[in-house]
Design an enzyme around this catalytic site. Structure first.
Site, mmCIF file in Angstrom:
data_model
loop_
_atom_site.group_PDB
_atom_site.id
_atom_site.type_symbol
_atom_site.label_atom_id
_atom_site.label_comp_id
_atom_site.label_asym_id
_atom_site.label_seq_id
_atom_site.Cartn_x
_atom_site.Cartn_y
_atom_site.Cartn_z
ATOM 1 N N HIS A 110 17.192 -37.181 -3.699
ATOM 2 C CA HIS A 110 16.224 -37.570 -2.617
ATOM 3 C C HIS A 110 14.847 -37.367 -2.621
ATOM 4 O O HIS A 110 14.267 -37.387 -1.709
ATOM 5 C CB HIS A 110 17.106 -37.277 -1.262
ATOM 6 C CG HIS A 110 18.391 -37.469 -1.066
ATOM 7 N ND1 HIS A 110 18.769 -38.590 -0.608
ATOM 8 C CD2 HIS A 110 19.687 -36.768 -1.172
ATOM 9 C CE1 HIS A 110 20.041 -38.975 -0.491
ATOM 10 N NE2 HIS A 110 20.711 -37.582 -0.993
ATOM 11 N N ARG A 159 4.312 -0.345 -4.629
ATOM 12 C CA ARG A 159 3.875 -0.804 -3.057
ATOM 13 C C ARG A 159 2.671 -1.532 -3.301
ATOM 14 O O ARG A 159 2.262 -2.140 -2.235
ATOM 15 C CB ARG A 159 3.837 0.348 -2.392
ATOM 16 C CG ARG A 159 5.046 1.019 -2.201
ATOM 17 C CD ARG A 159 4.735 2.371 -1.200
ATOM 18 N NE ARG A 159 4.579 1.861 0.025
ATOM 19 C CZ ARG A 159 5.674 1.621 0.980
ATOM 20 N NH1 ARG A 159 6.719 1.847 0.659
ATOM 21 N NH2 ARG A 159 5.317 1.272 2.084
ATOM 22 N N TRP A 161 -2.486 -2.887 -1.850
ATOM 23 C CA TRP A 161 -2.142 -4.222 -1.791
ATOM 24 C C TRP A 161 -3.081 -4.929 -0.807
ATOM 25 O O TRP A 161 -2.863 -4.729 0.405
ATOM 26 C CB TRP A 161 -0.483 -4.473 -1.582
ATOM 27 C CG TRP A 161 -0.339 -6.115 -1.829
ATOM 28 C CD1 TRP A 161 0.190 -6.478 -2.899
ATOM 29 C CD2 TRP A 161 -0.172 -7.088 -0.715
ATOM 30 N NE1 TRP A 161 0.502 -7.712 -2.658
ATOM 31 C CE2 TRP A 161 0.522 -8.094 -1.241
ATOM 32 C CE3 TRP A 161 -0.160 -6.887 0.765
ATOM 33 C CZ2 TRP A 161 0.764 -9.112 -0.726
ATOM 34 C CZ3 TRP A 161 -0.108 -7.950 1.140
ATOM 35 C CH2 TRP A 161 0.681 -9.257 0.610
ATOM 36 N N LYS A 196 14.085 -15.145 -8.529
ATOM 37 C CA LYS A 196 13.962 -13.984 -9.441
ATOM 38 C C LYS A 196 12.948 -14.563 -10.808
ATOM 39 O O LYS A 196 12.300 -13.715 -11.113
ATOM 40 C CB LYS A 196 15.261 -13.688 -9.779
ATOM 41 C CG LYS A 196 15.372 -12.346 -10.201
ATOM 42 C CD LYS A 196 15.809 -11.375 -9.178
ATOM 43 C CE LYS A 196 14.817 -11.239 -7.988
ATOM 44 N NZ LYS A 196 15.000 -10.595 -6.771
ATOM 45 N N ASN A 253 -2.043 2.308 5.467
ATOM 46 C CA ASN A 253 -1.099 1.210 5.210
ATOM 47 C C ASN A 253 -0.749 0.528 6.402
ATOM 48 O O ASN A 253 -0.290 1.024 7.259
ATOM 49 C CB ASN A 253 0.136 1.952 4.670
ATOM 50 C CG ASN A 253 1.379 0.558 4.258
ATOM 51 O OD1 ASN A 253 1.031 -0.259 4.011
ATOM 52 N ND2 ASN A 253 2.496 1.507 4.283
ATOM 53 N N GLY A 254 -0.911 -0.832 6.350
ATOM 54 C CA GLY A 254 -0.583 -1.576 7.425
ATOM 55 C C GLY A 254 -1.896 -2.670 7.937
ATOM 56 O O GLY A 254 -2.772 -2.682 7.099
ATOM 57 N N GLU A 312 9.076 -15.000 -9.532
ATOM 58 C CA GLU A 312 8.345 -13.868 -9.161
ATOM 59 C C GLU A 312 7.884 -13.036 -10.357
ATOM 60 O O GLU A 312 7.009 -12.565 -10.429
ATOM 61 C CB GLU A 312 8.795 -13.113 -7.919
ATOM 62 C CG GLU A 312 10.227 -12.458 -8.299
ATOM 63 C CD GLU A 312 10.671 -11.685 -7.313
ATOM 64 O OE1 GLU A 312 9.856 -11.147 -6.524
ATOM 65 O OE2 GLU A 312 11.949 -11.402 -7.179
ATOM 66 N N CYS A 315 0.739 -1.166 -0.056
ATOM 67 C CA CYS A 315 -0.127 0.062 0.042
ATOM 68 C C CYS A 315 0.928 1.142 -0.035
ATOM 69 O O CYS A 315 1.848 1.425 0.753
ATOM 70 C CB CYS A 315 -0.984 0.161 1.033
ATOM 71 S SG CYS A 315 -2.018 -1.394 1.283
ATOM 72 N N GLU A 338 18.196 -17.607 -4.958
ATOM 73 C CA GLU A 338 17.813 -16.210 -5.715
ATOM 74 C C GLU A 338 17.543 -16.254 -7.117
ATOM 75 O O GLU A 338 16.594 -15.889 -7.599
ATOM 76 C CB GLU A 338 19.155 -15.359 -5.461
ATOM 77 C CG GLU A 338 18.751 -13.779 -5.866
ATOM 78 C CD GLU A 338 17.769 -13.129 -5.403
ATOM 79 O OE1 GLU A 338 17.144 -13.551 -4.472
ATOM 80 O OE2 GLU A 338 17.407 -11.884 -5.948
ATOM 81 N N LYS A 370 6.136 -4.292 -3.062
ATOM 82 C CA LYS A 370 7.771 -3.843 -2.723
ATOM 83 C C LYS A 370 8.027 -3.911 -1.371
ATOM 84 O O LYS A 370 9.201 -4.455 -0.917
ATOM 85 C CB LYS A 370 8.245 -2.408 -3.356
ATOM 86 C CG LYS A 370 9.668 -2.202 -3.062
ATOM 87 C CD LYS A 370 10.579 -2.987 -4.131
ATOM 88 C CE LYS A 370 11.834 -2.705 -4.014
ATOM 89 N NZ LYS A 370 12.699 -3.890 -4.703
#
Ligand code: F6R
Length: 608
Positions: free
Chosen positions: A504, A27, A75, A485, A101-102, A488, A2, A481, A603
């Site tokens: 395994h 965001r 978001w 990358k 936001n939160g 996403e 947000c 990573e 983000k």
């Protein structure tokens, strides 16, 4: 997670709010809205979808008049993305408009209580309780009402508030979520992040927890919860506005990938003086540095992956045990940390809720906490005993690249520094590592030159259903990573595996044509990784090898190869990550994905 903006001045608010929201879209971007004060009261316009949908609906803001307003890009957490769940939220009387936001954690209890009092709710959000509570407590003094509300709500919030009874004030409050005030001439601003207001002002105050700001056209007053005026110290932002713009690149992600040599240089060079690493910012005495019996790294996502690489580097150089914990797990597992532990929190944004809480938990248990953070003055930075800033500049693309690289460089520095302070390496080794560190920016620059081969391999595999990344030792740490990358931004399923572990269980997923990326920069384990690559190749996999320039042996196994320049082996992830970032980028580009704003992501993750 947000984005919030707010404006009070003499210009029209709406065009600025829309422009600011556009800069905060990273965001969160599932819905957006604005509330502007004008003669007819508070005009709220909100809609599901991107800022563009809102902007088109409002003809770039020209449809909404007024010079006091708040805006929000969402978001979703509570309540699915929809017009009605979009912010701003209004109180029933239409007197207050709120952007948030939160998460208000006790919103259900508060909602039940308010419903018993006869208030009716229109949305499924937690935020709406704030608007109703403001109305409930408002008896003519808005500040009093805000303080009462803040005393009732539990959770985390950055709030922007306007009230129909007060056409000359914008209110802002924060706890555990970022909120800045921009100080202009005859106008002032609030925002979740600097890019939203940088075109208007460079004088910024970063609000602290439990502060309430009363923002007028000509003045800003900050209060504490006892309604006492408290002094605040603005600072001047000196980075260039171009840093937050695409600068000719099609996507922020590509621009940020290309910025990595400079970002690494900016992070390491101010800290190397006469060939010696100086990390006074850690705020630790030599006695403390020698007293620690272990290091615990806490972080989330890619920052956590930096922690995994660092474990190999710190243990190898400084010979001190390192545990790497996902911050969300660390918080609730009764962790074994005390005054003999050094906790390192890694975070680009400095606002990630789980990392912040992990840091607080570690401090409660007596540990020293240092943080590696990109955003100056962010919550994690402020609450740490020492902070080492990565000087990556603003990172706008949701998928991190340059922040990851600068975090890595910072952690290498910490490893070498600790090794020296704790007498684990001699002068010759120290000099070697420092000079290898200094070579990294130009080596990364070279690694960035090999884009064509990455593009070619991406063109052959962008339709893949599933891609695996394998490696051993530090190559395994990097594979985490590479895999994140890719998945996403391209939405291709991907997994990272320690090369020796695949057989395994997971090897059962390998089919004819499955792409397996075999990372093999670690010399002593090269043959073993190749054996694992052969194991999957015999089961039909196509192998993309990644190794250092000049290593022809890899061609015996690999169908395609990404070569990177050779550096000190412990620092190879800084080079090997480059083709992996580019690979993810080009695959996503070929799949026509929304690269800078991948679906479902945001983000800065300021909720648990
Ligand atoms: C992935 C990515 C995320 C972040 C994670 C932690 O590309 O960017 O996985 O690394 O959300 O964020 P920070 O570093 O801000 O704490």
């Amino acid at each position: 997670m947000c984005g919030i903006v707010g404006y009070i001045g003499n210009e029209q608010a709406a065009p600025f709010l829309l422009d600011g929201l556009k800069k905060l879209e990273y965001r969160g971007y599932d819905s957006a809205g604005i509330a502007v004060y004008n003669d007819s009261g508070i005009d709220v316009e909100k809609v599901k979808g991107r800022i563009k949908v809102l902007s088109d609906m409002l003809q770039g803001g020209t449809r909404v008049k007024g010079s006091l307003g708040i805006g929000h890009t969402r978001w979703a957490t509570h309540g699915k993305p929809s017009d009605i769940n979009s912010h701003p939220h209004m109180s029933e009387t239409g007197n207050f408009a709120v952007v948030h936001n939160g998460i208000i954690e006790n919103h259900m209890k508060l909602k039940n209580h308010l419903q018993e009092l006869g208030k009716s709710f229109v949305s499924d959000t937690d935020t709406e309780v704030v608007a109703h509570l403001l109305d409930h407590f408002y008896k003519g003094d808005i500040l009093d009402a805000i303080i009462k509300v803040i005393n009732m709500v539990e959770g985390s919030y950055a709030l922007g508030i306007i009230c129909k009874d007060d056409p000359d004030t914008l209110y802002a409050v924060r706890k555990d979520n970022p909120l800045i005030i921009g100080l202009g001439k005859h106008e002032n601003f609030i925002a979740s992040d600097i890019p939203a207001i940088l075109e208007k002002t460079r004088d910024i105050y970063r609000m602290q927890d439990n502060e309430i700001a009363e923002i007028k056209r000509e003045s800003v007053t900050v209060y504490n919860m006892a309604k006492e005026v408290i002094p605040f110290e603005p600072y001047h932002v000196n980075w260039d506005i171009g840093a937050a713009e695409k600068g000719g690149y099609e996507h922020f992600m590509l621009k940020e990938i290309m910025e990595q040599p400079k970002a690494i240089q900016d992070t390491i060079s101010p800290r190397i003086k006469n060939g010696k690493i100086v990390l006074d910012e850690m705020n630790l005495t030599p006695e403390e540095l020698n007293r620690f019996q272990k290091i615990v790294i806490v972080a989330c996502g890619s920052s956590y992956h930096v922690g995994v690489v660092s474990k190999y580097v710190i243990e190898k150089l400084a010979r001190i045990p390192v545990e790497v914990d996902l911050a969300s797990e660390f918080r609730y597992r009764d962790p074994l940390v005390d005054e003999t532990s050094l906790v390192i929190a890694i975070s680009q944004s400095g606002e990630t809720a789980d990392t912040l809480e992990a840091l607080r938990e570690a401090k409660r248990r007596g540990a020293k906490v240092i943080s590696v953070v990109n955003v100056v003055g962010s919550s994690i930075a402020m609450e740490s005993d020492g902070v080492l800033y990565t000087w990556a500049g603003p990172e706008i693309s949701v998928a991190t690249t340059k922040a990851y690289s600068t975090q890595l460089a910072m952690l290498y520095m910490i490893a070498i520094y600790l090794a020296k302070q704790r007498n684990r390496i001699d002068d010759a080794a120290y000099d070697h590592y420092v000079s290898e560190l200094q070579r990294l920016p130009s080596l990364v620059e070279q690694a960035l030159q090999n884009k064509e081969v990455v593009q070619y391999v991406a063109s052959r595999h962008f339709n893949a259903k599933s891609i695996f990344f394998i490696g051993r030792n530090i190559d395994y740490a990097l594979s985490l990573e590479g895999s994140l990358k890719l998945k996403e931004i391209s939405y291709i399923h991907s997994e990272a595996y320690a090369a020796g572990e695949l057989k395994h269980g997971t090897i059962s997923l390998i089919e004819d044509g499955t792409l397996v990326v075999a990372l093999a920069t670690c010399k002593k384990l090269f043959d073993k990784t190749m054996s694992n690559a052969v194991e999957v190749k015999t089961r039909g996999a196509c192998i993309l090898g990644l190794t250092t320039e000049g290593n022809e042996k890899i061609n015996d196994v690999a169908d395609h190869v990404f070569y990177v320049p050779e550096a000190e082996e412990l620092f190879m992830p800084s080079l090997a990550v480059i083709p992996l970032q580019l690979f993810a980028y080009y695959i996503a580009l070929m799949k026509n994905c929304d690269i800078d704003n991948p679906r479902n992501l945001a983000k800065s993750v300021t909720v648990e």
